[in-house]
Design a protein around this motif. Structure first.
Motif, PDB file in Angstrom:
ATOM      1  N   ASP A 260      22.168  54.562  26.360  1.00  0.00           N
ATOM      2  CA  ASP A 260      22.179  55.003  24.962  1.00  0.00           C
ATOM      3  C   ASP A 260      20.770  55.224  24.436  1.00  0.00           C
ATOM      4  OD1 ASP A 260      24.926  55.013  24.831  1.00  0.00           O
ATOM      5  OD2 ASP A 260      25.058  52.940  24.109  1.00  0.00           O
ATOM      6  N   VAL A 261      19.853  54.334  24.812  1.00  0.00           N
ATOM      7  CA  VAL A 261      18.458  54.473  24.371  1.00  0.00           C
ATOM      8  C   VAL A 261      17.857  55.760  24.942  1.00  0.00           C
ATOM      9  CG1 VAL A 261      16.144  53.521  24.591  1.00  0.00           C
ATOM     10  CG2 VAL A 261      18.058  52.012  24.035  1.00  0.00           C
ATOM     11  N   LEU A 262      18.061  55.994  26.238  1.00  0.00           N
ATOM     12  CA  LEU A 262      17.524  57.200  26.860  1.00  0.00           C
ATOM     13  C   LEU A 262      18.135  58.460  26.246  1.00  0.00           C
ATOM     14  CD1 LEU A 262      17.445  56.143  30.616  1.00  0.00           C
ATOM     15  CD2 LEU A 262      15.490  56.463  29.111  1.00  0.00           C
ATOM     16  N   HIS A 263      19.435  58.393  25.999  1.00  0.00           N
ATOM     17  CA  HIS A 263      20.112  59.548  25.415  1.00  0.00           C
ATOM     18  C   HIS A 263      19.541  59.879  24.042  1.00  0.00           C
ATOM     19  CE1 HIS A 263      23.413  61.956  23.651  1.00  0.00           C
ATOM     20  NE2 HIS A 263      23.595  62.356  24.900  1.00  0.00           N
ATOM     21  N   MET A 264      19.276  58.856  23.259  1.00  0.00           N
ATOM     22  CA  MET A 264      18.722  59.060  21.927  1.00  0.00           C
ATOM     23  C   MET A 264      17.321  59.666  22.009  1.00  0.00           C
ATOM     24  SD  MET A 264      18.090  56.244  18.905  1.00  0.00           S
ATOM     25  CE  MET A 264      16.909  55.342  19.934  1.00  0.00           C
ATOM     26  N   VAL A 265      16.489  59.144  22.912  1.00  0.00           N
ATOM     27  CA  VAL A 265      15.108  59.614  23.040  1.00  0.00           C
ATOM     28  C   VAL A 265      15.059  61.067  23.503  1.00  0.00           C
ATOM     29  CG1 VAL A 265      12.954  59.332  24.330  1.00  0.00           C
ATOM     30  CG2 VAL A 265      14.140  57.319  23.425  1.00  0.00           C
ATOM     31  N   PHE A 266      15.800  61.381  24.566  1.00  0.00           N
ATOM     32  CA  PHE A 266      15.689  62.714  25.161  1.00  0.00           C
ATOM     33  C   PHE A 266      16.510  63.760  24.422  1.00  0.00           C
ATOM     34  CE2 PHE A 266      14.021  60.082  28.534  1.00  0.00           C
ATOM     35  CZ  PHE A 266      12.990  60.854  29.041  1.00  0.00           C
ATOM     36  N   SER A 267      17.464  63.328  23.597  1.00  0.00           N
ATOM     37  CA  SER A 267      18.230  64.288  22.801  1.00  0.00           C
ATOM     38  C   SER A 267      17.367  64.949  21.732  1.00  0.00           C
ATOM     39  CB  SER A 267      19.435  63.607  22.136  1.00  0.00           C
ATOM     40  OG  SER A 267      20.414  63.267  23.079  1.00  0.00           O
TER      41      SER A 267
END
Length: 299
Positions: A260-267
């Protein structure tokens, strides 16, 4: 390895055939269920069930070409998808014109595919084009290309047999999409079998070989572009040619890094299609897939 979301279907134009290729069937789907599915459109004269490593694909053969066309046309325009046991079934024309149930030369499924590219300009198909085509079915670990008496060939390595099988079943006999090839190139057709290899050996990144799991491999002189320049990152390291899949190494973590953290950052840079996290050499790494190459990571 974990992942989020699913990647879009890869679409191809395939000439009509009396044989239809069905995917996403319930496990161990029966011949009777296939006949029942095709019966409203005509006479089903042959079937082949439980195809593929996951046993969730099949073929059905109609007595007449127009019956197969009718089934494809109906579900292409219907708001109700084809279903078996409540599962949506995907239909497409097969590259075969009849079902042969007594094949004696069936190759043993594996995670590495042997791909022969047919066509007068086959040797001009770049490794980047092959990567784009096969990445539609899952993360490609490695690719090597070479020329043999059979013609221009490539070995394409996936993480598992199931992913390789999906790619083989969907791409065997298909042409590389025209929009991926230069305008002056002729058509190039893929002929695919399984390879006995399980892990390809790639010593360096070049126009002939790529290891997409190891960004630290040296780059061969042949990978330098026509202008004599080699792409260099802000840290001075040589870079892989641009791709829609990024490899991120997570260092000096101050808090738990989750999907979820990675998804938020790269989105923040565009729609993220898929993320996979894994441990490598004691460190945490992630693969982030976008629908297309993005260029906004320099700041």
């Amino acid at each position: 390895m974990a992942s989020v979301s699913s990647q879009p279907q890869f679409r191809y134009t395939q000439p009509p055939s009396k044989v239809l290729h069905l995917r996403n069937l319930p496990w161990e789907c029966t011949e009777e269920e296939l006949i029942e599915l095709g019966k409203p459109f005509g006479k089903v004269v042959n079937t082949k069930c439980n195809v593929g490593a996951n046993r969730n694909q099949a073929f059905i053969e109609f007595a007449d070409l127009n019956q197969a066309i009718a089934m494809i046309s109906y579900y292409a325009s219907s708001s109700e998808p084809a279903q078996v046991r409540g599962k949506t079934v995907y239909l497409q024309y097969s590259n075969r014109q009849e079902i042969v149930n007594n094949k004696t030369t069936a190759d043993v499924a594996g995670n590495v595919l042997l791909v022969t590219i047919e066509g007068t300009d086959a040797r001009l198909v770049s490794i980047d084009v092959l990567h784009l085509v096969f990445s539609a079915f899952g993360f490609v670990h490695k690719i090597t290309t070479f020329e043999k008496t059979a013609g221009f060939q490539a070995l394409v390595q996936f993480s598992d047999t199931e992913t390789a099988s999906s790619a083989k079943n969907a791409l065997d006999g298909r042409s590389i999409p025209r929009y991926l090839l230069p305008e002056n190139m002729g058509p190039c057709t893929l002929r695919i079998t399984y390879s006995a290899h399980t892990d390809l050996s790639v010593k360096f990144q070049s126009h002939r070989s790529r290891d997409y799991t190891n960004p630290y491999l040296p780059v061969a002189p042949s990978a330098i572009d026509a202008s004599g320049q080699l792409s260099v990152g802000l840290d001075g390291k040589k870079l892989e040619p641009e791709s829609n899949v990024l490899l991120a190494s997570i260092e000096n973590m101050q808090y738990a890094v989750t999907l979820d953290v990675l998804h938020m950052v790269f989105s923040a840079f565009g729609p993220v299609q898929k993320i996979a996290m894994f441990d490598k050499n004691g460190g945490l790494q992630a693969l982030i897939q976008y629908p297309e190459i993005t260029r906004d990571f320099s700041e």
